[in-house]
Design an enzyme around this catalytic site. Structure first.
Site, short mmCIF file in Angstrom:
data_model
loop_
_atom_site.label_atom_id
_atom_site.label_comp_id
_atom_site.label_asym_id
_atom_site.label_seq_id
_atom_site.Cartn_x
_atom_site.Cartn_y
_atom_site.Cartn_z
N ARG A 151 0.82 -1.22 0.00
CA ARG A 151 0.00 0.00 0.00
C ARG A 151 0.85 1.26 0.00
O ARG A 151 0.47 2.27 -0.61
CB ARG A 151 -0.93 0.00 1.20
CG ARG A 151 -2.05 -0.99 1.01
CD ARG A 151 -2.97 -1.00 2.18
NE ARG A 151 -4.20 -1.69 1.84
CZ ARG A 151 -5.01 -2.21 2.72
NH1 ARG A 151 -4.74 -2.12 4.01
NH2 ARG A 151 -6.12 -2.81 2.34
N LYS B 164 -18.41 -17.08 2.26
CA LYS B 164 -19.87 -17.05 2.33
C LYS B 164 -20.57 -16.53 1.08
O LYS B 164 -20.14 -15.54 0.48
CB LYS B 164 -20.27 -16.14 3.48
CG LYS B 164 -19.92 -16.67 4.85
CD LYS B 164 -20.62 -15.79 5.83
CE LYS B 164 -20.12 -15.84 7.21
NZ LYS B 164 -20.44 -14.56 7.86
N GLY C 157 -11.63 -9.17 -1.81
CA GLY C 157 -11.50 -10.45 -1.13
C GLY C 157 -10.06 -10.88 -0.96
O GLY C 157 -9.12 -10.15 -1.26
N GLY D 48 -12.51 -4.47 0.26
CA GLY D 48 -13.93 -4.13 0.37
C GLY D 48 -14.34 -3.06 -0.63
O GLY D 48 -15.45 -3.10 -1.18
P1 AMP Z 1 -13.18 -13.60 1.15
O1 AMP Z 1 -12.59 -12.55 2.06
O2 AMP Z 1 -14.64 -13.48 0.97
O3 AMP Z 1 -12.42 -13.73 -0.11
O4 AMP Z 1 -13.03 -14.98 1.97
C1 AMP Z 1 -11.78 -15.53 2.20
C2 AMP Z 1 -11.83 -16.57 3.28
O5 AMP Z 1 -12.65 -17.65 2.91
C3 AMP Z 1 -10.45 -17.11 3.54
O6 AMP Z 1 -10.05 -16.78 4.84
C4 AMP Z 1 -10.62 -18.62 3.37
O7 AMP Z 1 -9.93 -19.36 4.35
C5 AMP Z 1 -12.11 -18.81 3.51
N1 AMP Z 1 -12.53 -20.04 2.84
C6 AMP Z 1 -12.34 -20.37 1.56
N2 AMP Z 1 -12.78 -21.63 1.32
C7 AMP Z 1 -13.26 -22.10 2.49
C8 AMP Z 1 -13.83 -23.35 2.89
N3 AMP Z 1 -13.99 -24.34 2.02
N4 AMP Z 1 -14.20 -23.49 4.18
C9 AMP Z 1 -14.01 -22.48 5.06
N5 AMP Z 1 -13.49 -21.27 4.74
C10 AMP Z 1 -13.10 -21.09 3.47
#
Ligand code: AMP
Length: 399
Positions: A35, A200, A356, A379
């Site tokens: 950054r 999620k 993400g 975000g």
């Molecule tokens: P995001 O910030 O929405 O990109 O989410 C990333 C997070 O999702 C990371 O910390 C991953 O460890 C988690 N993640 C990805 N796949 C899985 C899974 N199969 N089960 C649990 N957490 C997951």
């Protein structure tokens, strides 16, 4: 040439909102300075024009006012190194009397760093009086903090009121983020493939809705895939699954069908007997996971199928990892996808790594230089791609 490029800062004091919210280890050593480096072109342009620079940023989440742990003084020496050994002046209170003395006496070529804006709760509240005080530090406001552009804070948005049109602008970083986000949203070269992962469905539902009319393919991986698999009648064992979002998942699949957008779900999964880096693991069909097991990565068949779609695409967005890539044993699928995105880019595709944890995934894979653009705003890029108006962008554009 952009508006920022055209402006000559000779003799002017630029107040730049940067995002210096970098991670530090327990010895106050910066573990990732991405950054800070991202702000350098903007800072250097102003200094090279013969202007001076006042830098303001937040740093961490201090709860109780000034706290040593969250002081921006820890970044001063590294900033000096990044600017070729230049002396960095530091004001230990961003609106203290001394800070105004320092900014008022800045000479062309000088750099002043203000203490953490979030030592004042007024910053996050978007307090107008606080923003007005901040505005006194410069003749020209430059917003280059894309990472906080989705927040209407005093320094990212409200401060804009105190600078007339012609006296405020994006910096190079903000410009690049907006240009790259728009490349995906406006007339992208086809076929368009979006890779969406992460934990999620609920975090990504707005993004999926925005992408369905744009994308030819959406590849769904990570934890969110299991909600779709469950909704379609599969067994997902102990995998992360949002049981209250099954209808939403089916609805999304229907919308995709109606828009000729193909949603691809993982055929196979690497399952684990516990959520841990040293868990026992084996392969399973994604829709037949045994009760005591949970899916933590996409399997090799899925990685191959997804990679083939990626390599045949002309525009690629990647948001969210394919599994728990923080555990080496479950990072394989995510790295395979990173490699496919890099390969497609080498073949001429445009690739945006936006929002993400896919940004840390591409860095961990060491492929950040092999893709078209890596966003600095998690975000903020997610909200931009969802089609929201970001207050930090709107503020620069208003009169
Ligand atoms: P995001 O910030 O929405 O990109 O989410 C990333 C997070 O999702 C990371 O910390 C991953 O460890 C988690 N993640 C990805 N796949 C899985 C899974 N199969 N089960 C649990 N957490 C997951």
């Amino acid at each position: 040439m952009s508006q920022f490029d055209q402006h000559n800062f000779k003799g002017e004091r630029a107040l730049i909102r940067v995002d210096f919210n970098v991670p530090l280890d327990e010895n106050f050593k910066i573990t990732d300075d991405t950054r800070m480096r991202a702000a350098l072109p903007t800072i250097n342009k102003i200094l090279n024009d013969g202007g001076s620079v006042v830098l303001m940023s937040h740093f961490g989440r201090p709860k109780d006012g000034p706290t040593d742990k969250y002081s921006l003084k820890h970044l001063k020496n590294h900033l000096s190194d990044l600017l070729g050994g230049k002396e960095i002046l530091f004001a230990d209170d961003c609106i203290g009397e001394e800070s105004f003395e320092l900014s008022a006496n800045l000479q062309p070529g000088q750099v002043l760093l203000l203490e953490n804006l979030r030592f004042y709760k007024e910053e996050e509240k978007g307090d107008e009086a606080f923003a007005e005080k901040l505005s006194k530090h410069g003749d020209f406001w430059v917003n280059d903090a894309f990472g906080t552009a989705h927040r209407a804070h005093a320094s990212t948005t409200i401060v804009s009121k105190f600078f007339p049109k012609g006296k405020k602008s994006f910096g190079y970083l903000m410009e690049a983020e907006v240009i790259n986000g728009n490349k995906l949203l406006n007339n992208p070269a086809q076929p368009v493939t979006a890779i969406v992962g992460g934990a999620k469905v609920s975090d990504k539902i707005k993004l999926l809705e925005k992408l369905i009319p744009i994308a030819d393919n959406i590849l769904i991986g990570g934890g969110m895939a299991y909600t779709f698999i469950k909704a379609l009648g599969g067994s997902v064992g102990k995998s992360i699954c949002e049981y209250d979002k099954l209808d939403l998942a089916l609805d999304t699949l229907e919308k995709a069908k109606a828009n000729n957008c193909q949603i691809h779900l993982p055929e196979d999964t690497v399952v684990a007997d516990k959520f841990a880096p040293d868990a026992n693991k084996k392969l399973s069909p994604t829709n037949a996971i045994e009760d005591e097991w949970e899916g933590l990565d996409i399997g090799p068949k899925t990685a191959e199928a997804f990679s083939n779609v990626i390599k045949n695409s002309k525009t690629i967005l990647w948001n969210g990892p394919m599994g728990v890539f923080e555990f080496d044993a479950f990072a394989v699928g995510t790295f395979e996808i990173a490699k496919a995105v890099a390969d497609a880019t080498a073949l001429g595709a445009y690739s945006l790594i936006g929002g993400g944890d896919s940004v840390s995934a591409i860095n961990k894979a060491g492929l950040e230089d092999k893709v078209s653009y890596v966003s600095t705003g998690g975000g903020a890029m997610l909200e931009f791609l969802e089609g929201k108006t970001l207050p930090g962008i709107a503020a620069v554009l208003e009169d």
